[in-house]
Design an enzyme around this catalytic site. Structure first.
Site, PDB file in Angstrom:
ATOM      1  N   GLY A   9       0.870  -1.170   0.000  1.00  0.00           N
ATOM      2  CA  GLY A   9       0.000   0.000   0.000  1.00  0.00           C
ATOM      3  C   GLY A   9       0.903   1.216   0.000  1.00  0.00           C
ATOM      4  CB  SER A  10       0.834   4.325   2.014  1.00  0.00           C
ATOM      5  OG  SER A  10      -0.525   4.536   1.677  1.00  0.00           O
ATOM      6  N   GLY A  12       4.528   0.167   2.157  1.00  0.00           N
ATOM      7  CA  GLY A  12       5.165  -0.957   1.478  1.00  0.00           C
ATOM      8  C   GLY A  12       5.622  -0.590   0.077  1.00  0.00           C
ATOM      9  CE  LYS A 179       6.134   5.589  14.705  1.00  0.00           C
ATOM     10  NZ  LYS A 179       6.038   4.779  13.503  1.00  0.00           N
ATOM     11  CG  ASN A 183       1.639   5.475  16.539  1.00  0.00           C
ATOM     12  OD1 ASN A 183       2.551   4.672  16.447  1.00  0.00           O
ATOM     13  ND2 ASN A 183       1.493   6.431  15.655  1.00  0.00           N
TER      14      ASN A 183
HETATM   15  N1  LIG Z   1       1.818   5.236   5.490  1.00  0.00           N
HETATM   16  C1  LIG Z   1       2.817   5.659   6.265  1.00  0.00           C
HETATM   17  O1  LIG Z   1       3.391   6.732   6.010  1.00  0.00           O
HETATM   18  C2  LIG Z   1       3.291   4.832   7.447  1.00  0.00           C
HETATM   19  C3  LIG Z   1       2.635   3.687   7.824  1.00  0.00           C
HETATM   20  N2  LIG Z   1       3.102   2.959   8.904  1.00  0.00           N
HETATM   21  C4  LIG Z   1       2.450   1.716   9.297  1.00  0.00           C
HETATM   22  O2  LIG Z   1       2.639   0.778   8.230  1.00  0.00           O
HETATM   23  C5  LIG Z   1       1.527  -0.117   8.145  1.00  0.00           C
HETATM   24  C6  LIG Z   1       0.929  -0.012   6.741  1.00  0.00           C
HETATM   25  O3  LIG Z   1       0.384   1.295   6.592  1.00  0.00           O
HETATM   26  P1  LIG Z   1      -0.031   1.900   5.172  1.00  0.00           P
HETATM   27  O4  LIG Z   1       0.974   1.552   4.149  1.00  0.00           O
HETATM   28  O5  LIG Z   1      -0.359   3.310   5.394  1.00  0.00           O
HETATM   29  O6  LIG Z   1      -1.373   1.053   4.895  1.00  0.00           O
HETATM   30  P2  LIG Z   1      -2.085   0.768   3.514  1.00  0.00           P
HETATM   31  O7  LIG Z   1      -3.486   0.363   3.810  1.00  0.00           O
HETATM   32  O8  LIG Z   1      -1.834   1.906   2.576  1.00  0.00           O
HETATM   33  O9  LIG Z   1      -1.261  -0.482   2.923  1.00  0.00           O
HETATM   34  C7  LIG Z   1      -1.465  -1.825   3.272  1.00  0.00           C
HETATM   35  C8  LIG Z   1      -1.764  -2.561   1.973  1.00  0.00           C
HETATM   36  O10 LIG Z   1      -1.685  -3.961   2.182  1.00  0.00           O
HETATM   37  C9  LIG Z   1      -2.745  -4.550   1.429  1.00  0.00           C
HETATM   38  N3  LIG Z   1      -3.029  -5.887   1.951  1.00  0.00           N
HETATM   39  C10 LIG Z   1      -3.563  -6.237   3.151  1.00  0.00           C
HETATM   40  N4  LIG Z   1      -3.672  -7.576   3.244  1.00  0.00           N
HETATM   41  C11 LIG Z   1      -3.233  -8.081   2.068  1.00  0.00           C
HETATM   42  C12 LIG Z   1      -3.133  -9.408   1.543  1.00  0.00           C
HETATM   43  N5  LIG Z   1      -3.504 -10.474   2.261  1.00  0.00           N
HETATM   44  N6  LIG Z   1      -2.636  -9.579   0.290  1.00  0.00           N
HETATM   45  C13 LIG Z   1      -2.255  -8.508  -0.438  1.00  0.00           C
HETATM   46  N7  LIG Z   1      -2.328  -7.219  -0.003  1.00  0.00           N
HETATM   47  C14 LIG Z   1      -2.816  -7.013   1.243  1.00  0.00           C
HETATM   48  C15 LIG Z   1      -3.896  -3.584   1.642  1.00  0.00           C
HETATM   49  O11 LIG Z   1      -4.943  -3.773   0.726  1.00  0.00           O
HETATM   50  P3  LIG Z   1      -6.474  -3.508   1.229  1.00  0.00           P
HETATM   51  O12 LIG Z   1      -6.484  -2.156   1.878  1.00  0.00           O
HETATM   52  O13 LIG Z   1      -7.246  -3.599  -0.034  1.00  0.00           O
HETATM   53  O14 LIG Z   1      -6.779  -4.595   2.204  1.00  0.00           O
HETATM   54  C16 LIG Z   1      -3.165  -2.250   1.438  1.00  0.00           C
HETATM   55  O15 LIG Z   1      -3.069  -1.940   0.061  1.00  0.00           O
HETATM   56  C17 LIG Z   1       0.562   0.316   9.267  1.00  0.00           C
HETATM   57  O16 LIG Z   1       0.817  -0.424  10.433  1.00  0.00           O
HETATM   58  C18 LIG Z   1       0.935   1.793   9.482  1.00  0.00           C
HETATM   59  O17 LIG Z   1       0.571   2.244  10.753  1.00  0.00           O
HETATM   60  C19 LIG Z   1       4.234   3.317   9.589  1.00  0.00           C
HETATM   61  C20 LIG Z   1       4.914   4.452   9.243  1.00  0.00           C
HETATM   62  C21 LIG Z   1       4.491   5.320   8.154  1.00  0.00           C
HETATM   63  C1  LIG Z   2       3.795   9.513  14.015  1.00  0.00           C
HETATM   64  C2  LIG Z   2       2.376   9.647  13.466  1.00  0.00           C
HETATM   65  C3  LIG Z   2       1.445  10.097  14.562  1.00  0.00           C
HETATM   66  C4  LIG Z   2       2.481  10.691  12.399  1.00  0.00           C
HETATM   67  O1  LIG Z   2       1.262  11.123  11.928  1.00  0.00           O
HETATM   68  C5  LIG Z   2       1.957   8.299  12.940  1.00  0.00           C
HETATM   69  O2  LIG Z   2       2.707   7.332  13.026  1.00  0.00           O
HETATM   70  C6  LIG Z   2       0.612   8.036  12.380  1.00  0.00           C
HETATM   71  O3  LIG Z   2      -0.030   8.957  11.892  1.00  0.00           O
HETATM   72  O4  LIG Z   2       0.193   6.862  12.428  1.00  0.00           O
END
Ligand SMILES: NC(=O)C1=CN([C@@H]2O[C@H](COP(=O)(O)OP(=O)(O)OC[C@H]3O[C@@H](n4cnc5c(N)ncnc54)[C@H](OP(=O)(O)O)[C@@H]3O)[C@@H](O)[C@H]2O)C=CC1
Ligand SMILES: CC(C)(CO)C(=O)C(=O)O
Length: 306
Positions: A9-10, A12, A179, A183
């Site tokens: 997603g974002s 990854g 962390k 959060n």
């Molecule tokens: N975005 C950021 O800037 C940051 C995020 N994080 C942490 O990282 C983690 C991910 O966040 P984020 O990237 O924002 O989330 P997203 O929802 O953008 O990304 C997760 C992705 O994984 C997909 N997914 C879930 N299960 C499966 C599966 N079984 N097979 C294939 N794809 C799958 C989801 O699809 P679907 O939604 O369709 O299920 C989604 O596209 C969270 O714990 C977040 O708190 C940490 C730091 C920064």
């Molecule tokens: C650190 C913070 C609070 C930045 O927005 C975050 O990790 C989140 O939004 O999940």
């Protein structure tokens, strides 16, 4: 290094895309994003602009790699772990927010589990296009005492080779709790009050509430055997609120988009550990109840507490 990123997603897609500059990366995610990456490659814009062409798939069953990076939301970790358990990996690294993810992975996969935190910001803008919204760094290390410290060093070296600033830490449990305090304070308060993170950097009732949630989380961390001082947790919240002042937290964005939140792995985890250790966590319990109440009222799927 051969790297599989589970949850493109974002975050990854950003981390996988940056690693693809140097390594053989496979993104595991959903269509239409995965179809767009397969067809046109992945575009990263924002902090830097680059185009990369990682492999991409919607099904990782039976895959193998030197490293699996887990970047699904916390409520999808169990599913990710089940799929990874059918593959072959030399190490599995979680970069997720919240607590409990590493334990779920460790219960399923037969490989060293590494815990990680990522301070970069990412947003999936369109299929095939991720926006890099904050540069950030990665910190990672072994999760259990038995988890291979050399695996952490190898992974960090590979990340650095791809120009991702990465540090190895021996105290990941404490760092994840720190962390978690950030959060547990910023995410539900900004989601409920519908404000940007910077609102908690201004003196007032929201900043007071966030600070109280962070201190309570530090108290529960200590009851759980982790040395996290009140001041450390309070200062961390103030620093992040100031440094990410214009950002909306992930929970605020989830609520705005009508999506399920990671409340169970954040404030819900604090409440669970408080219950298990005899500590009290009324602020975390109230924040969790409000967000869960919103999820139920909004018709968001929340299987654990339906
Ligand atoms: N975005 C950021 O800037 C940051 C995020 N994080 C942490 O990282 C983690 C991910 O966040 P984020 O990237 O924002 O989330 P997203 O929802 O953008 O990304 C997760 C992705 O994984 C997909 N997914 C879930 N299960 C499966 C599966 N079984 N097979 C294939 N794809 C799958 C989801 O699809 P679907 O939604 O369709 O299920 C989604 O596209 C969270 O714990 C977040 O708190 C940490 C730091 C920064
Ligand atoms: C650190 C913070 C609070 C930045 O927005 C975050 O990790 C989140 O939004 O999940």
């Amino acid at each position: 290094m051969d790297i599989l990123v589970f949850g493109a997603g974002s975050l990854g897609s950003l981390v996988g895309g940056l690693l693809a500059r140097t390594h053989d990366v496979t993104l595991v995610g959903r269509d239409p994003h995965i179809a767009a990456v397969r067809r046109d490659g992945l575009r990263i814009t924002g902090v830097e602009t680059l185009d990369v062409s990682p492999a991409a798939t919607t099904d990782a069953t039976g895959a193998s790699a030197d490293l699996a990076v887990v970047a699904v939301k916390a409520y999808d970790t169990e599913t990710a772990a089940t799929v990874l358990a059918n593959g072959d990996y030399d190490a599995v690294l979680s970069l997720q927010n919240g607590m409990g993810n590493e334990d779920v992975l460790a219960a399923h996969v037969d490989a060293p589990v590494l815990a990680g935190t990522a301070t970069c910001g990412a947003r999936l803008a369109d299929p095939g296009h991720v926006e890099w919204t904050g540069r950030g760094t990665i910190t990672l290390g072994p999760w259990r005492p038995a988890d291979d410290a050399e695996a952490a060093e190898r992974v960090a070296a590979a990340f650095r080779a791809a120009d991702l600033p990465t540090e190895v830490a021996a105290d990941m449990r404490r760092r994840l709790w720190e962390k978690l305090a950030i959060n547990a304070a910023i995410n539900p308060v900004t989601a409920l009050a519908r404000v940007a993170n910077g609102a908690l950097a201004e003196p007032g009732p929201l900043a007071d509430l966030a600070r109280a949630a962070a201190v309570e989380t530090a108290t529960v961390a200590r009851a759980d055997g982790v040395d996290l001082a009140d001041e450390t947790a309070k200062d961390a919240v103030a620093t992040v609120a100031r440094e990410t002042a214009r950002n909306r937290s992930s929970m605020h964005r989830d609520v705005t988009r009508g999506r399920r939140t990671e409340i169970d792995a954040i404030n819900g985890y604090v409440v669970d550990r408080a219950r298990a250790t005899g500590a009290s966590a009324p602020i975390n319990r109230t924040l969790a109840a409000l967000i869960r109440g919103w999820e139920t009222g909004a018709g968001v799927s929340t299987p654990e507490h339906e």
